[in-house]
Design an enzyme around this catalytic site. Structure first.
Site, PDB file in Angstrom:
ATOM      1  N   ASN A 149      -2.729 -12.914  15.762  1.00  0.00           N
ATOM      2  CA  ASN A 149      -3.692 -11.827  15.927  1.00  0.00           C
ATOM      3  C   ASN A 149      -4.387 -12.004  17.277  1.00  0.00           C
ATOM      4  OD1 ASN A 149      -5.985 -10.021  15.561  1.00  0.00           O
ATOM      5  ND2 ASN A 149      -5.469 -10.058  13.382  1.00  0.00           N
ATOM      6  N   PRO A 150      -4.724 -10.896  17.961  1.00  0.00           N
ATOM      7  CA  PRO A 150      -5.426 -11.076  19.244  1.00  0.00           C
ATOM      8  C   PRO A 150      -6.833 -11.639  19.073  1.00  0.00           C
ATOM      9  CG  PRO A 150      -4.620  -8.817  18.994  1.00  0.00           C
ATOM     10  CD  PRO A 150      -4.440  -9.502  17.702  1.00  0.00           C
ATOM     11  N   HIS A 162       0.827  -1.214   0.000  1.00  0.00           N
ATOM     12  CA  HIS A 162       0.000   0.000   0.000  1.00  0.00           C
ATOM     13  C   HIS A 162       0.855   1.256   0.000  1.00  0.00           C
ATOM     14  CE1 HIS A 162      -3.535  -2.496   1.810  1.00  0.00           C
ATOM     15  NE2 HIS A 162      -3.325  -2.742   0.528  1.00  0.00           N
ATOM     16  N   CYS A 197       5.282  14.476  -6.605  1.00  0.00           N
ATOM     17  CA  CYS A 197       4.447  15.492  -7.256  1.00  0.00           C
ATOM     18  C   CYS A 197       3.184  14.810  -7.786  1.00  0.00           C
ATOM     19  CB  CYS A 197       5.217  16.138  -8.417  1.00  0.00           C
ATOM     20  SG  CYS A 197       4.179  17.275  -9.375  1.00  0.00           S
TER      21      CYS A 197
HETATM   22  P1  OAD Z   1      -6.913  -3.176  10.574  1.00  0.00           P
HETATM   23  O1  OAD Z   1      -6.988  -2.036  11.534  1.00  0.00           O
HETATM   24  O2  OAD Z   1      -8.060  -3.456   9.650  1.00  0.00           O
HETATM   25  O3  OAD Z   1      -6.656  -4.533  11.384  1.00  0.00           O
HETATM   26  C1  OAD Z   1      -5.660  -4.548  12.381  1.00  0.00           C
HETATM   27  C2  OAD Z   1      -5.603  -5.960  12.922  1.00  0.00           C
HETATM   28  O4  OAD Z   1      -4.543  -6.018  13.861  1.00  0.00           O
HETATM   29  C3  OAD Z   1      -6.878  -6.368  13.640  1.00  0.00           C
HETATM   30  O5  OAD Z   1      -7.232  -7.694  13.252  1.00  0.00           O
HETATM   31  C4  OAD Z   1      -6.475  -6.317  15.117  1.00  0.00           C
HETATM   32  O6  OAD Z   1      -7.156  -7.328  15.877  1.00  0.00           O
HETATM   33  C5  OAD Z   1      -5.006  -6.667  15.019  1.00  0.00           C
HETATM   34  N1  OAD Z   1      -4.191  -6.194  16.146  1.00  0.00           N
HETATM   35  C6  OAD Z   1      -4.435  -5.161  16.983  1.00  0.00           C
HETATM   36  N2  OAD Z   1      -3.436  -5.062  17.896  1.00  0.00           N
HETATM   37  C7  OAD Z   1      -2.540  -6.044  17.591  1.00  0.00           C
HETATM   38  C8  OAD Z   1      -1.301  -6.462  18.145  1.00  0.00           C
HETATM   39  N3  OAD Z   1      -0.770  -5.852  19.222  1.00  0.00           N
HETATM   40  N4  OAD Z   1      -0.659  -7.521  17.577  1.00  0.00           N
HETATM   41  C9  OAD Z   1      -1.196  -8.155  16.501  1.00  0.00           C
HETATM   42  N5  OAD Z   1      -2.365  -7.807  15.918  1.00  0.00           N
HETATM   43  C10 OAD Z   1      -3.020  -6.764  16.473  1.00  0.00           C
HETATM   44  O7  OAD Z   1      -5.563  -2.986   9.729  1.00  0.00           O
HETATM   45  P2  OAD Z   1      -5.160  -3.753   8.413  1.00  0.00           P
HETATM   46  O8  OAD Z   1      -5.645  -5.158   8.411  1.00  0.00           O
HETATM   47  O9  OAD Z   1      -3.714  -3.533   8.219  1.00  0.00           O
HETATM   48  O10 OAD Z   1      -5.380   0.146   3.415  1.00  0.00           O
HETATM   49  O11 OAD Z   1      -5.946  -2.920   7.281  1.00  0.00           O
HETATM   50  C11 OAD Z   1      -5.720  -3.282   5.924  1.00  0.00           C
HETATM   51  C12 OAD Z   1      -5.819  -2.037   5.102  1.00  0.00           C
HETATM   52  O12 OAD Z   1      -7.064  -1.361   5.346  1.00  0.00           O
HETATM   53  C13 OAD Z   1      -4.771  -0.980   5.425  1.00  0.00           C
HETATM   54  O13 OAD Z   1      -3.547  -1.236   4.806  1.00  0.00           O
HETATM   55  C14 OAD Z   1      -5.421   0.260   4.849  1.00  0.00           C
HETATM   56  C15 OAD Z   1      -6.825   0.061   5.363  1.00  0.00           C
HETATM   57  O14 OAD Z   1      -7.756   0.636   4.502  1.00  0.00           O
HETATM   58  C16 OAD Z   1      -5.226   1.307   2.704  1.00  0.00           C
HETATM   59  O15 OAD Z   1      -5.124   2.382   3.259  1.00  0.00           O
HETATM   60  C17 OAD Z   1      -5.193   1.128   1.230  1.00  0.00           C
END
Ligand code: OAD
Length: 253
Positions: A221-222, A125, A133
């Site tokens: 994952n938690p 991403h 720019c």
């Molecule tokens: P999310 O916020 O959707 O998910 C975060 C995950 O991390 C959740 O499943 C939480 O349970 C888990 N989590 C929280 N604390 C944690 C810890 N200490 N250790 C391990 N896991 C933990 O974030 P992403 O899955 O990364 O895309 O979201 C995917 C994409 O959605 C992002 O890259 C972004 C967003 O839209 C774009 O911006 C294009």
């Protein structure tokens, strides 16, 4: 945390040679960077992504969007990699020492995997740490200073607003990043998914690709995700705690 799952997952990792790791915002949570979808402290809890993370939002209000992303950039610059990031860098060293490989595919834009020592990180991403720019795509160089842009929106030498190198909703993922990802997914022995809610494609589909080939998968994952039902091992807990334990179980002979 289930010790038997950890033991078995550690053995699976230790016996693997070509490993793919997919990370999401959760792996940086313990570095102090908010995730997106966790209620209350998630970024989206206080901001509407459709108002900020789209080309339309940028065209409509480049000042608001660049202020928000510069705030995130500076936040990331102030954070440091945690034990989970470091464990993945160590795993890459251990695998390469055995003639193996580790491909790290991250959805994160914070640059912490590279700062932890991981090499050849695939930023699916993009990155909030580099900007370009919006008209010519000319990169902003040298790297941005650890203070805010002097003006918003910042303007490029071509006189157009500058934007972060992040993938916005509705934009395509970098072709090279996708190509490297699918190449790694097709040939890996094991995939580890860390800290992702597994709801945003194509990244969420990476787990299905590997599982459908019959290769083993580990989820760190938690909480459960839509992919939890198809992974081989589901390690429930925080990645900064579980990843060091997993890597030690795999490689400390
Ligand atoms: P999310 O916020 O959707 O998910 C975060 C995950 O991390 C959740 O499943 C939480 O349970 C888990 N989590 C929280 N604390 C944690 C810890 N200490 N250790 C391990 N896991 C933990 O974030 P992403 O899955 O990364 O895309 O979201 C995917 C994409 O959605 C992002 O890259 C972004 C967003 O839209 C774009 O911006 C294009």
């Amino acid at each position: 945390m289930d010790n038997r799952q950890m033991e078995q997952a550690g053995r699976a990792l230790g016996e693997s040679r070509r490993v793919v790791v997919l990370t999401g915002a959760g792996v940086s949570a313990e570095s102090g960077i908010p995730t997106f979808r966790d209620t209350m402290d998630g970024l989206w809890a206080s901001f509407d992504p459709q108002q900020l993370a789209t080309p339309e939002a940028f065209a409509r209000d480049p000042e608001l969007v660049t202020r928000w992303y510069d705030h995130r950039r500076l936040g990331c610059a102030d954070c440091v990699p945690n034990a989970g990031h470091r464990a993945l860098a160590e795993a890459q060293d251990s695998l390469e020492a055995r003639g193996g490989s580790l491909a790290l595919l991250t959805q994160n834009v914070d640059g912490l995997h590279t700062r932890a020592g991981s090499r050849d990180v695939v930023e699916l991403h993009g990155s909030v740490m580099t900007w370009r720019c919006s008209r010519t795509a000319q990169p902003v160089s040298p790297p941005l200073p650890p203070e805010p842009w002097p003006e918003f929106p910042p303007l490029s030498p071509a006189g157009a607003p500058v934007r972060p190198d992040v993938v916005w909703f509705g934009e395509a993922l970098p072709e090279a990043a996708l190509a490297r990802s699918y190449e790694a997914l097709e040939h890996c022995d094991l995939l580890i998914s860390v800290g992702t809610s597994a709801v945003v494609y194509p990244a969420a589909g990476f787990i299905e690709i590997v599982a459908s080939r019959g290769a083993q998968t580990i989820e760190v994952n938690p909480q459960d995700t839509p992919m939890s039902s198809i992974v081989t091992f589901a390690l429930r807990g925080k990645s900064a705690e579980l990843l060091p334990t997993l890597v030690d179980a795999a490689f400390s002979d």
